[in-house]
Design an enzyme around this catalytic site. Structure first.
Site, short mmCIF file in Angstrom:
data_model
loop_
_atom_site.label_atom_id
_atom_site.label_comp_id
_atom_site.label_asym_id
_atom_site.label_seq_id
_atom_site.Cartn_x
_atom_site.Cartn_y
_atom_site.Cartn_z
N GLU A 47 -10.10 -29.58 -3.19
CA GLU A 47 -9.70 -28.35 -3.86
C GLU A 47 -8.18 -28.37 -3.95
OE1 GLU A 47 -10.96 -24.69 -2.03
OE2 GLU A 47 -9.94 -23.49 -3.55
N ARG A 272 -16.30 -34.05 10.78
CA ARG A 272 -14.93 -34.03 10.27
C ARG A 272 -14.00 -34.61 11.32
NH1 ARG A 272 -13.97 -29.59 7.76
NH2 ARG A 272 -11.72 -29.45 7.97
N LYS A 282 -6.12 -26.64 5.93
CA LYS A 282 -5.12 -26.36 4.91
C LYS A 282 -4.50 -24.97 5.08
CE LYS A 282 -7.57 -28.15 1.45
NZ LYS A 282 -8.05 -28.32 0.08
P1 ATP Z 1 -9.50 -27.55 4.89
O1 ATP Z 1 -10.48 -27.17 5.94
O2 ATP Z 1 -8.31 -28.28 5.40
O3 ATP Z 1 -9.13 -26.43 3.96
P2 ATP Z 1 -11.35 -28.40 2.94
O4 ATP Z 1 -12.60 -29.03 3.36
O5 ATP Z 1 -11.44 -27.01 2.49
O6 ATP Z 1 -10.26 -28.64 4.04
P3 ATP Z 1 -11.23 -29.77 0.48
O7 ATP Z 1 -10.09 -29.95 -0.44
O8 ATP Z 1 -12.39 -28.98 0.04
O9 ATP Z 1 -10.62 -29.19 1.81
O10 ATP Z 1 -11.70 -31.18 1.02
C1 ATP Z 1 -11.99 -32.27 0.19
C2 ATP Z 1 -12.90 -33.20 0.93
O11 ATP Z 1 -12.29 -33.64 2.14
C3 ATP Z 1 -14.21 -32.52 1.30
O12 ATP Z 1 -15.26 -33.38 0.98
C4 ATP Z 1 -14.09 -32.30 2.78
O13 ATP Z 1 -15.33 -32.35 3.40
C5 ATP Z 1 -13.18 -33.44 3.22
N1 ATP Z 1 -12.45 -33.08 4.43
C6 ATP Z 1 -11.62 -32.03 4.60
N2 ATP Z 1 -11.17 -31.98 5.86
C7 ATP Z 1 -11.71 -33.04 6.51
C8 ATP Z 1 -11.64 -33.55 7.84
N3 ATP Z 1 -10.90 -32.95 8.77
N4 ATP Z 1 -12.34 -34.66 8.14
C9 ATP Z 1 -13.07 -35.28 7.20
N5 ATP Z 1 -13.19 -34.85 5.94
C10 ATP Z 1 -12.53 -33.75 5.58
MG MG Z 2 -13.45 -27.19 0.93
#
Ligand code: ATP
Ligand code: MG
Length: 571
Positions: A47, A272, A282
């Site tokens: 995102e 994760r 984020k």
């Molecule tokens: P955050 O929790 O930091 O806001 P998010 O999951 O909302 O992260 P996205 O931009 O939606 O952020 O993430 C893109 C991809 O990266 C998704 O498939 C998500 O599952 C993966 N991802 C995000 N954080 C992690 C993590 N700590 N470990 C592994 N994969 C991750």
């Molecule tokens: Mg997300």
């Protein structure tokens, strides 16, 4: 440090590196011909509401890595359905970071916002199928009627609206006739489902907001759950990999694709990445940036890819780290020391040696001729002399590290002290004769003598010296700002904090210390991004702000490898 619970390279996850449960599944799906046209399709779906961090690197390496290993493809898809939080700056940064990590999505750069039209058509299809309805309860009512884990939810009074009325209302929502919050579109599933996510989830909401790509074309925006599975399906994604918190969303993912009779992408969840002394959220990283706790997204203390890049961490080290921690189904916390171990391993083989003194103390060699200059070779890689050497100037006055001298040295202090002899690396043996102090009593300089017989740093008569010091010729030295970083947080888990405090209360006030160092002139004009190993001090990288007149170096990591020692002790 809580070693026992932390993942180590010998864990179940990485012991089977290359054979984790996802790779086993993919291989099986390929072998049994379960995939439609026989090829693997993955995607990385960020995102654009912030910069990518190490956690994302794990997901990038998994998705792009699988495609590479199994002859498939991986798409880059921006999951841009929330106009309030997303913008072009983030899109650009994400593209740069994925590329820097070493992956290529070729022409497959997609945006959920490109599917808004199709999503709308599919929403209407759900209405026609009697599987979606417009709900006009307030947000609060919807929330309160959701039920709990132990209590079923209540049907909305609008749940049984007819198809025509639903279609009409949905089209008017889309046409901008209603203010934010007046109506939502919900799937009609089961308000008593044990899975709360299945209790008539919201598919669309009204939001009169400008989107960074579609501008003011839309005033209704689809929710994540509706968008994600359909985007996957439209792109013919075979394996949709996401983190564990989406386990309960899988039922809805499957329901939507099945109900709409679309290509069946399949969701699989993995743990994760969490790392000690680091936050990987984020929302929290944005807070660090906007509240000024760091200098920006690319502050070298940040766990963002842009921060790590600026700090000097090679992309290769991040890929190696991700490969070694592996992919598992259960959450764990990786020790930050293990990340540093991976960084050192790459830098040890790639960063040239150089001389710098971080906290300079002056030495005067009283028996060295005033106007003589000699040049000594510092091999770039001591184990591989054929790879060349840096020529170091040597003269009568030398900087050494202040901590390498002690006036009241104990027996086991193997560095310089009054009357003791040490080796100046690659140069000469010297013996300390006199300590000079300023009016405040601080040591101002040391008067030493050198042994001309020890030229090159070798022992003339096999006499032993215990200490070897790094040094820089004062006449030639260039002043440089060197930024010494420590971890941004003081505790292993910065998010585990007592009530009334926030993760900001665990910020390390000493995470950045800038020192006025003296460096060898040979490295003063290195271009930004260049990495070197300062003898005995650690690995450093030239900062983008550096100029030959005002060099700036960032410390990537120290030399001390506590992780390797720890592992030795264990085995
Ligand atoms: P955050 O929790 O930091 O806001 P998010 O999951 O909302 O992260 P996205 O931009 O939606 O952020 O993430 C893109 C991809 O990266 C998704 O498939 C998500 O599952 C993966 N991802 C995000 N954080 C992690 C993590 N700590 N470990 C592994 N994969 C991750
Ligand atoms: Mg997300």
């Amino acid at each position: 440090m809580t070693e026992s619970k932390n993942a180590t390279p010998t864990d179940e996850a990485s012991a089977s590196a290359g054979k984790d449960f996802i790779r086993i599944k993919v291989k099986n799906d390929l072998d049994t011909g379960r995939l439609r046209d026989g090829s693997l399709q993955t995607r990385f779906p960020p995102e654009p509401n912030g910069y990518l961090h190490l956690g994302h690197a794990k997901s990038i390496c998994l998705n792009f890595g699988l495609a590479e290993e199994f002859g498939g493809r991986c798409n880059l898809r921006f999951d841009d359905t929330n106009p309030l939080k997303e913008n072009q700056e983030y899109v650009d940064a994400i593209r740069a970071d994925v590329r820097w990590l070493g992956f290529d999505w070729e022409d497959r750069e997609y945006y959920a916002s490109d599917y808004f039209e199709q999503l709308c058509i599919l929403a209407e299809k759900l209405i026609v199928l009697g599987k979606a309805y417009v709900d006009s309860q307030t947000a609060e009512e919807i929330h309160n009627n959701r039920g709990t884990l132990t209590r079923p939810g209540l049907n909305s009074p609008f749940r049984n609206r007819g198809t025509e009325e639903n279609l009409d209302l949905f089209r008017r929502m889309k046409a901008g006739e209603f203010p934010d919050g007046a109506h939502v579109l919900r799937a009609k599933i089961d308000m008593a489902s044990p899975n709360v996510i299945m209790r008539d989830p919201i598919l669309y909401r009204i939001r009169h907001a400008e989107h960074h790509r579609t501008r003011n074309r839309w005033c209704i925006y689809p929710m994540y759950d509706f968008t994600h599975c359909i985007s996957d399906s439209l792109e013919k994604v075979t394996h949709s990999l996401c983190t564990l918190e989406f386990v309960n969303n899988r039922e809805l993912y499957d329901w939507i694709l099945e109900t709409l009779d679309l290509f069946r992408s399949e969701q699989t969840e993995f743990a994760r990445l969490s790392i000690t002394r680091t936050v990987l959220s984020k929302r929290k990283l944005i807070q660090l940036v906007t509240e000024g706790h760091v200098s920006g997204w690319d502050d070298p203390r940040m766990p963002t890819l842009s921060g790590l890049r600026r700090r000097g961490v090679p992309a290769e080290a991040i890929r190696e780290f991700c490969a070694r921690i592996g992919i598992a189904r259960a959450d764990n916390i990786v020790d930050y020391g293990f990340f540093e171990f991976c960084i050192r391993e790459i830098l040890n083989a790639t960063a040239k040696r150089a001389m710098a003194v971080l906290d300079p103390l002056k030495i005067i060699l009283e028996n060295y001729p005033e106007d003589r200059i000699e040049w000594f070779d510092l091999p770039f890689f001591p184990d591989e002399p054929e790879k060349g050497a840096q020529s170091l100037p040597f003269s009568r006055e030398i900087w050494i590290e202040r901590s390498d001298f002690r006036e009241d040295a104990p027996e086991k202090f193997f560095r310089l002290a009054p009357g003791r002899e040490v080796r100046l690396r690659y140069a000469y043996y010297i013996t300390c004769k006199e300590v000079r102090k300023d009016s405040t009593g601080r040591i101002d300089s040391l008067v030493c003598v050198y042994d001309p017989q020890s030229r090159g740093g070798g022992s003339p008569d096999r006499r032993k010296v215990r200490g070897t010091l790094h040094w820089v010729s004062i006449a030639h030295a260039v002043p440089a700002a060197v930024r010494l970083y420590d971890s941004l947080f003081l505790q292993d888990d910065p998010e585990n904090i007592p009530a009334g405090k926030t993760f900001l209360d665990t910020l390390n006030p000493n995470s950045l210390r800038t020192v006025a160092a003296r460096i060898d002139p040979g490295i003063a004009s290195l271009p930004p991004g260049e990495r070197v190993q300062f003898e005995r001090l650690g690995y450093f990288c030239v900062d983008p702000e550096s100029t030959p007149a005002h060099p700036v170096f960032n410390r990537i990591v120290t030399l001390k490898d506590t992780w390797a020692k720890l592992e030795q002790r264990r085995s």
